[in-house]
Design a protein around this motif. Sequence first.
Motif, mmCIF file in Angstrom:
data_model
loop_
_atom_site.group_PDB
_atom_site.id
_atom_site.type_symbol
_atom_site.label_atom_id
_atom_site.label_comp_id
_atom_site.label_asym_id
_atom_site.label_seq_id
_atom_site.Cartn_x
_atom_site.Cartn_y
_atom_site.Cartn_z
ATOM 1 N N GLN A 43 71.834 56.258 8.305
ATOM 2 C CA GLN A 43 71.419 54.689 8.237
ATOM 3 C C GLN A 43 72.190 53.721 7.436
ATOM 4 O O GLN A 43 72.665 54.242 6.293
ATOM 5 N N ALA A 44 72.684 52.833 8.237
ATOM 6 C CA ALA A 44 73.651 51.752 7.643
ATOM 7 C C ALA A 44 73.223 51.101 6.508
ATOM 8 O O ALA A 44 72.055 50.840 6.107
ATOM 9 N N THR A 45 73.949 51.258 5.130
ATOM 10 C CA THR A 45 73.480 50.460 3.967
ATOM 11 C C THR A 45 74.210 49.218 3.739
ATOM 12 O O THR A 45 73.812 48.578 2.720
ATOM 13 N N ASP A 46 75.060 48.871 4.590
ATOM 14 C CA ASP A 46 75.692 47.573 4.474
ATOM 15 C C ASP A 46 75.073 46.642 5.502
ATOM 16 O O ASP A 46 74.062 46.932 5.930
ATOM 17 N N ASN A 47 75.617 45.776 6.036
ATOM 18 C CA ASN A 47 75.423 44.624 6.936
ATOM 19 C C ASN A 47 75.495 45.026 8.171
ATOM 20 O O ASN A 47 75.224 44.148 9.241
ATOM 21 N N SER A 48 75.719 46.357 8.675
ATOM 22 C CA SER A 48 75.786 46.878 9.949
ATOM 23 C C SER A 48 74.366 47.021 10.319
ATOM 24 O O SER A 48 73.334 47.487 10.158
ATOM 25 N N GLU A 49 73.805 46.245 11.527
ATOM 26 C CA GLU A 49 72.573 46.002 12.098
ATOM 27 C C GLU A 49 72.433 46.167 13.611
ATOM 28 O O GLU A 49 73.661 45.749 14.176
ATOM 29 N N ARG A 50 71.395 46.617 13.774
ATOM 30 C CA ARG A 50 71.117 46.239 15.328
ATOM 31 C C ARG A 50 69.789 45.516 15.690
ATOM 32 O O ARG A 50 69.055 45.322 14.814
ATOM 33 N N ILE A 51 69.781 44.670 16.575
ATOM 34 C CA ILE A 51 68.562 43.999 17.331
ATOM 35 C C ILE A 51 67.649 44.587 17.998
ATOM 36 O O ILE A 51 67.742 45.210 18.950
ATOM 37 N N LEU A 52 66.312 44.635 17.265
ATOM 38 C CA LEU A 52 65.208 44.990 17.994
ATOM 39 C C LEU A 52 64.718 44.205 18.974
ATOM 40 O O LEU A 52 64.535 42.875 18.675
ATOM 41 N N ALA A 53 64.422 44.438 20.173
ATOM 42 C CA ALA A 53 63.836 43.491 21.284
ATOM 43 C C ALA A 53 62.600 44.017 21.699
ATOM 44 O O ALA A 53 62.179 45.242 21.496
ATOM 45 N N ASN A 54 61.760 42.990 22.220
ATOM 46 C CA ASN A 54 60.388 43.473 22.625
ATOM 47 C C ASN A 54 60.425 43.601 24.043
ATOM 48 O O ASN A 54 61.496 43.905 24.584
ATOM 49 N N ALA A 55 59.382 43.957 24.649
ATOM 50 C CA ALA A 55 59.397 44.631 25.845
ATOM 51 C C ALA A 55 59.919 43.510 27.041
ATOM 52 O O ALA A 55 60.253 44.064 28.128
ATOM 53 N N HIS A 56 59.826 42.393 26.610
ATOM 54 C CA HIS A 56 60.838 41.399 27.544
ATOM 55 C C HIS A 56 62.029 41.193 27.266
ATOM 56 O O HIS A 56 62.662 40.002 28.011
ATOM 57 N N GLU A 58 63.423 40.037 24.404
ATOM 58 C CA GLU A 58 63.712 39.054 23.433
ATOM 59 C C GLU A 58 63.738 39.677 22.050
ATOM 60 O O GLU A 58 63.163 40.530 21.836
ATOM 61 N N PRO A 59 64.729 39.111 21.370
ATOM 62 C CA PRO A 59 64.936 39.576 19.943
ATOM 63 C C PRO A 59 63.714 39.608 19.150
ATOM 64 O O PRO A 59 63.223 38.378 19.004
ATOM 65 N N VAL A 60 63.560 40.472 18.185
ATOM 66 C CA VAL A 60 62.306 40.227 17.513
ATOM 67 C C VAL A 60 62.899 40.259 16.122
ATOM 68 O O VAL A 60 62.555 39.536 15.208
ATOM 69 N N ARG A 61 63.554 41.339 15.722
ATOM 70 C CA ARG A 61 64.351 41.441 14.359
ATOM 71 C C ARG A 61 65.494 42.206 14.447
ATOM 72 O O ARG A 61 65.699 42.981 15.138
#
Length: 91
Positions: A43-56, A58-61
Amino acid sequence: MSDEQPLPSIDRLEALIGRQVHYLGHDWQVIEILEEELAIVLQATDNSERILANAHGEPVRALPDVITLPVADPDGGGLNPALREMQVSEQ
């Protein structure tokens, strides 16, 4: 003559859980060992991230990036060359 490295034991892999590693230019933490798949989960501990999307779609977090690396070389026997590139930090 083969230069294949033997695979580490599950106990040795589990000792890495919680350790920090540097891989692919990012900092990661070993968060899990998948015993059946013989894989390491990072798991990344720096600013590397992915966007979680909802069923539609759309980005959620944003969530930290997570990757799974097989311990065995997928192209043959022995240790996965990607693991040789990983640098484990000293504790």
